[in-house]
Design an enzyme around this catalytic site. Structure first.
Site, PDB file in Angstrom:
ATOM      1  N   GLN A 134       0.951  -1.537   0.044  1.00  0.00           N
ATOM      2  CA  GLN A 134       0.038  -0.170   0.325  1.00  0.00           C
ATOM      3  C   GLN A 134       0.774   1.073   0.605  1.00  0.00           C
ATOM      4  O   GLN A 134       2.094   1.293   0.345  1.00  0.00           O
ATOM      5  CB  GLN A 134      -0.544  -0.140   1.021  1.00  0.00           C
ATOM      6  CG  GLN A 134       0.034   0.443   2.816  1.00  0.00           C
ATOM      7  CD  GLN A 134      -0.979  -1.007   3.318  1.00  0.00           C
ATOM      8  OE1 GLN A 134       0.239  -0.979   3.906  1.00  0.00           O
ATOM      9  NE2 GLN A 134      -1.842  -1.015   3.567  1.00  0.00           N
ATOM     10  N   TYR A 163      -9.660   4.675  19.899  1.00  0.00           N
ATOM     11  CA  TYR A 163     -10.020   3.496  18.970  1.00  0.00           C
ATOM     12  C   TYR A 163      -8.864   2.194  19.250  1.00  0.00           C
ATOM     13  O   TYR A 163      -9.721   1.073  19.582  1.00  0.00           O
ATOM     14  CB  TYR A 163      -8.824   4.024  17.496  1.00  0.00           C
ATOM     15  CG  TYR A 163      -8.823   3.171  16.221  1.00  0.00           C
ATOM     16  CD1 TYR A 163     -10.135   2.673  15.138  1.00  0.00           C
ATOM     17  CD2 TYR A 163      -8.004   2.026  16.485  1.00  0.00           C
ATOM     18  CE1 TYR A 163      -9.856   1.429  14.096  1.00  0.00           C
ATOM     19  CE2 TYR A 163      -7.817   0.625  15.984  1.00  0.00           C
ATOM     20  CZ  TYR A 163      -8.667   0.603  14.321  1.00  0.00           C
ATOM     21  OH  TYR A 163      -8.686   0.217  13.749  1.00  0.00           O
ATOM     22  N   ASP A 187       0.287  -0.163  13.647  1.00  0.00           N
ATOM     23  CA  ASP A 187       1.011   1.151  14.121  1.00  0.00           C
ATOM     24  C   ASP A 187       1.237   0.587  15.689  1.00  0.00           C
ATOM     25  O   ASP A 187       1.465   1.759  16.354  1.00  0.00           O
ATOM     26  CB  ASP A 187      -0.585   2.014  14.038  1.00  0.00           C
ATOM     27  CG  ASP A 187      -1.672   1.546  14.365  1.00  0.00           C
ATOM     28  OD1 ASP A 187      -2.301   1.030  15.941  1.00  0.00           O
ATOM     29  OD2 ASP A 187      -2.951   1.470  14.694  1.00  0.00           O
ATOM     30  N   GLU A 206       1.637  -8.770  11.245  1.00  0.00           N
ATOM     31  CA  GLU A 206       1.316  -7.594  10.999  1.00  0.00           C
ATOM     32  C   GLU A 206       2.526  -7.941   9.395  1.00  0.00           C
ATOM     33  O   GLU A 206       3.800  -8.218   9.525  1.00  0.00           O
ATOM     34  CB  GLU A 206       1.556  -6.419  11.563  1.00  0.00           C
ATOM     35  CG  GLU A 206       1.521  -5.316  10.488  1.00  0.00           C
ATOM     36  CD  GLU A 206       0.773  -4.661   9.893  1.00  0.00           C
ATOM     37  OE1 GLU A 206       0.999  -4.905   8.519  1.00  0.00           O
ATOM     38  OE2 GLU A 206      -0.754  -4.519  10.588  1.00  0.00           O
ATOM     39  N   ASP A 239       2.431 -12.701   6.299  1.00  0.00           N
ATOM     40  CA  ASP A 239       0.585 -12.242   5.522  1.00  0.00           C
ATOM     41  C   ASP A 239      -0.040 -13.530   6.504  1.00  0.00           C
ATOM     42  O   ASP A 239       0.243 -14.364   7.196  1.00  0.00           O
ATOM     43  CB  ASP A 239       0.646 -13.696   4.631  1.00  0.00           C
ATOM     44  CG  ASP A 239      -0.937 -12.812   4.090  1.00  0.00           C
ATOM     45  OD1 ASP A 239      -1.579 -13.128   4.889  1.00  0.00           O
ATOM     46  OD2 ASP A 239      -1.037 -13.659   2.591  1.00  0.00           O
ATOM     47  N   CYS A 240      -1.026 -12.805   6.982  1.00  0.00           N
ATOM     48  CA  CYS A 240      -1.960 -13.577   8.502  1.00  0.00           C
ATOM     49  C   CYS A 240      -2.857 -15.035   8.005  1.00  0.00           C
ATOM     50  O   CYS A 240      -2.894 -15.788   8.970  1.00  0.00           O
ATOM     51  CB  CYS A 240      -3.051 -12.247   9.143  1.00  0.00           C
ATOM     52  SG  CYS A 240      -3.841 -11.990   8.107  1.00  0.00           S
ATOM     53  N   ASP A 260      -7.838  -6.450  13.112  1.00  0.00           N
ATOM     54  CA  ASP A 260      -7.091  -4.542  13.189  1.00  0.00           C
ATOM     55  C   ASP A 260      -6.832  -4.707  11.520  1.00  0.00           C
ATOM     56  O   ASP A 260      -6.095  -3.550  11.264  1.00  0.00           O
ATOM     57  CB  ASP A 260      -6.305  -4.391  14.237  1.00  0.00           C
ATOM     58  CG  ASP A 260      -6.130  -2.332  13.880  1.00  0.00           C
ATOM     59  OD1 ASP A 260      -7.729  -1.757  13.729  1.00  0.00           O
ATOM     60  OD2 ASP A 260      -5.256  -1.511  14.393  1.00  0.00           O
ATOM     61  N   TYR A 335     -11.540  10.906  12.739  1.00  0.00           N
ATOM     62  CA  TYR A 335     -12.062  10.396  11.542  1.00  0.00           C
ATOM     63  C   TYR A 335     -13.468  11.356  11.500  1.00  0.00           C
ATOM     64  O   TYR A 335     -13.395  11.390  10.186  1.00  0.00           O
ATOM     65  CB  TYR A 335     -12.634   8.784  12.306  1.00  0.00           C
ATOM     66  CG  TYR A 335     -12.076   8.141  12.437  1.00  0.00           C
ATOM     67  CD1 TYR A 335     -10.086   8.057  12.792  1.00  0.00           C
ATOM     68  CD2 TYR A 335     -12.305   6.659  12.556  1.00  0.00           C
ATOM     69  CE1 TYR A 335      -9.625   6.862  12.373  1.00  0.00           C
ATOM     70  CE2 TYR A 335     -11.312   5.998  12.014  1.00  0.00           C
ATOM     71  CZ  TYR A 335     -10.026   5.732  12.449  1.00  0.00           C
ATOM     72  OH  TYR A 335      -9.377   4.553  12.649  1.00  0.00           O
ATOM     73  N   GLU A 337     -15.565  11.804  12.057  1.00  0.00           N
ATOM     74  CA  GLU A 337     -17.796  10.666  11.234  1.00  0.00           C
ATOM     75  C   GLU A 337     -17.220   9.434  12.885  1.00  0.00           C
ATOM     76  O   GLU A 337     -16.445   9.254  13.254  1.00  0.00           O
ATOM     77  CB  GLU A 337     -17.167   9.711  10.184  1.00  0.00           C
ATOM     78  CG  GLU A 337     -16.450   8.666  10.541  1.00  0.00           C
ATOM     79  CD  GLU A 337     -16.610   8.802   8.966  1.00  0.00           C
ATOM     80  OE1 GLU A 337     -17.798   8.265   8.167  1.00  0.00           O
ATOM     81  OE2 GLU A 337     -15.099   8.256   7.952  1.00  0.00           O
TER      82      GLU A 337
END
Lengths: 351, 351
Positions: A134, A163, A187, A206, A239-240, A260, A335, A337
């Protein structure tokens, strides 16, 4: 920075002081500026004139056939915009909108998940990486601290402990002595918070963006990402999906699985969107590695994306086990929102 | 609703696939639409062309001399905007901004206290009144419920219990058996929450906007505004300054004064702004009606308005009593910015 400031000023002729004098009044304001005027043929769609100034300034004045007046003024940052104040005073317009800043080095506009325009107080790019998975950006906001942005979506800011607390079950869970699996969470926020509760073991899986967070999201992760293993935790940089499949085969079980990884996809056509399939796969594998009394936590998406949330519930219904589902709506500072967080628990133990 | 949709699409030539073909490529997209083209003389400030379509559509294409390309497309709501998708695909632009909706019956744009553009999910005007004191609007948001807007400022939404809790001291106070004075608070939120804690008596002094809130902010006020007196509370529909002065003269004291009247003014020039004088007056009178161990609570303003907050602290320093000051920063759902709440306590009892 040669950004363009774009002011907009709109009002209805019915509410202007004197409709008859509005257009001539506005024209005289721009004529005074020695701008070059072009009146355009609109095929019966009202009045349209453009004005071009010597300093690169552009004004678009439209009087639409239903009485709406729209004015656009584009100018470079160093330009002064006294005319807009004049127009503002003349036509008693309500407080005008902040200018759009276009083409700036640092983008301040990051729409919400439900597609609304939000301007952030972002003043610099702290980190940027185009990874195999990404586009990763960390941007600095005066009020939210550093903000992690993945593929253009606001992911988490240093202000967003709310969060992390919500996806951990809003303080209602006791992680002491428990086996915990975190899917994603790069994070480091969840890992840093759960580890404080002295769990038996946390495994976090992760594959991306930990390098940037380790350096620039310290208020979120502390020093937890500095090492891939520590007291009561390990981070698998993998990769999970294969990891989960291996755990299912081995019959390994966890008290908590915290997903997450991905927001509930915005698409409402699951059959056409592999994200939904991915979500279903993760959900199914996660439930299979849960202790009979275990819990699965994940994030939802904007509360306004009700269809997507309904489809998520549908996915839960398709699982091989009967799963109980609850939702908590949380205010995450960065956010703009409200955001639901989802909690699931296997209720039929024979599955 | 004949609102105008205004799309913006910006990119830098350096990042476009093929700089040399960009302008001809864009032009051909608009030529295909049979729009009338005007190329403008910009006095050396890059390329500027406008295109006017038969259906009232307007395109402004600018290639600025430093390589920024800005495209504006304005169309009426029923129009279709396939070209923008074409441009988007051709030039690999990051996710484009949501369209500005201009001249709509219901305004969705309400800037933050620190002047940022925020689009709300507002779909209708529930209530509007031009009172002797202010313009009062109650607007409906899908996610926040009804929102009270005073003179164009978002004041409180039905989702904002966090605001009420913060201005009451964030759950750390015990109001049972206490004497409480609320200045303002016309949405009824503070009154409705404090009364649950069985105080000795609450006096609320509010002169405006209770009628609208009583009807349309029920999630905030419940039925507490239906009557001006009730068990352990009274509402005085008066200007609070003479009421406070009378209490000072009478030597009347309160355990808590909660000032929900005015945000810390945005102006940072107190000597030129009577709002600062008003704030100082309220603060001074409030401290005078406080029990020696009493507390004064109020809201701050956007955390980004640091100068205004510093000036507020300065005001505290000017008081006749030594006052202790603390600040808590809270996420209020409908605000889209972090908000400080201020708590003060007289520390020098000889004053």
């Amino acid at each position: 920075d040669m950004a363009l400031r774009h002011y907009t000023l709109d009002f209805n002729l019915s509410t202007a002081v004197d409709s008859a004098s509005t257009v001539p009044g506005l024209l005289s304001i721009f004529h005074e500026q020695e701008m070059t005027e072009t009146v355009h043929d609109t095929n019966g769609h009202g009045y349209l004139a453009t004005f071009v100034g010597k300093n690169g300034r552009l004004v678009v004045l439209r009087v639409h056939s239903h009485g709406l007046v729209t004015i656009d003024l584009q100018c470079y940052e160093e330009d002064n915009i006294a005319e807009l104040d004049n127009i503002h005073c003349l036509y008693h317009h309500p407080p005008r909108l902040p200018a759009l800043v276009r083409g700036a080095k640092v983008d301040r506009y990051w729409p919400t998940a439900d597609g609304r325009l939000i301007e952030y107080d972002i003043d610099r790019v702290v980190y940027e990486e185009e990874s195999a998975y990404q586009n990763i950006k960390i941007l600095h906001s005066q009020q939210f601290g550093n903000i992690l942005v993945l593929n253009g979506d606001i992911n988490l800011a240093e202000s967003d402990l709310a969060y992390t607390q919500a996806i951990m079950g809003s303080g209602k869970e006791n992680y002491a002595g428990k086996e915990v699996l975190i899917l994603g969470g790069g994070d480091g926020g969840i890992l840093a918070e759960v580890v404080k509760q002295k769990p038996k073991m946390i495994t976090m899986v992760e594959i991306s963006f930990m390098d940037g967070c380790k350096m620039h999201m310290r208020k979120t992760c502390g020093n937890i990402l500095d090492s891939l293993t520590g007291d009561h935790y390990q981070i698998l940089v993998e990769d999970c999906v294969p990891v989960l499949k291996k755990y299912v085969q081995e019959g390994r079980l966890f008290d908590y699985v915290i997903n997450d990884l991905t927001a509930v996809p915005i698409s409402t056509e699951p059959e056409e969107d592999s994200t939904w399939e991915f979500l279903g796969l993760i959900l199914d594998l996660s439930i299979k590695v849960l202790h009979p009394n275990g819990k699965y936590f994940t994030q939802g998406n904007s509360v306004n994306l009700t269809e997507a949330l309904n489809l998520y519930e549908e996915q839960l219904g398709k699982l091989s086990c009967a799963v109980d589902f609850s939702k908590e709506v949380v205010c995450v500072p960065s956010y703009s929102e409200l955001y639901p967080f989802l909690s699931s628990k296997v209720v039929d133990t024979i599955c």
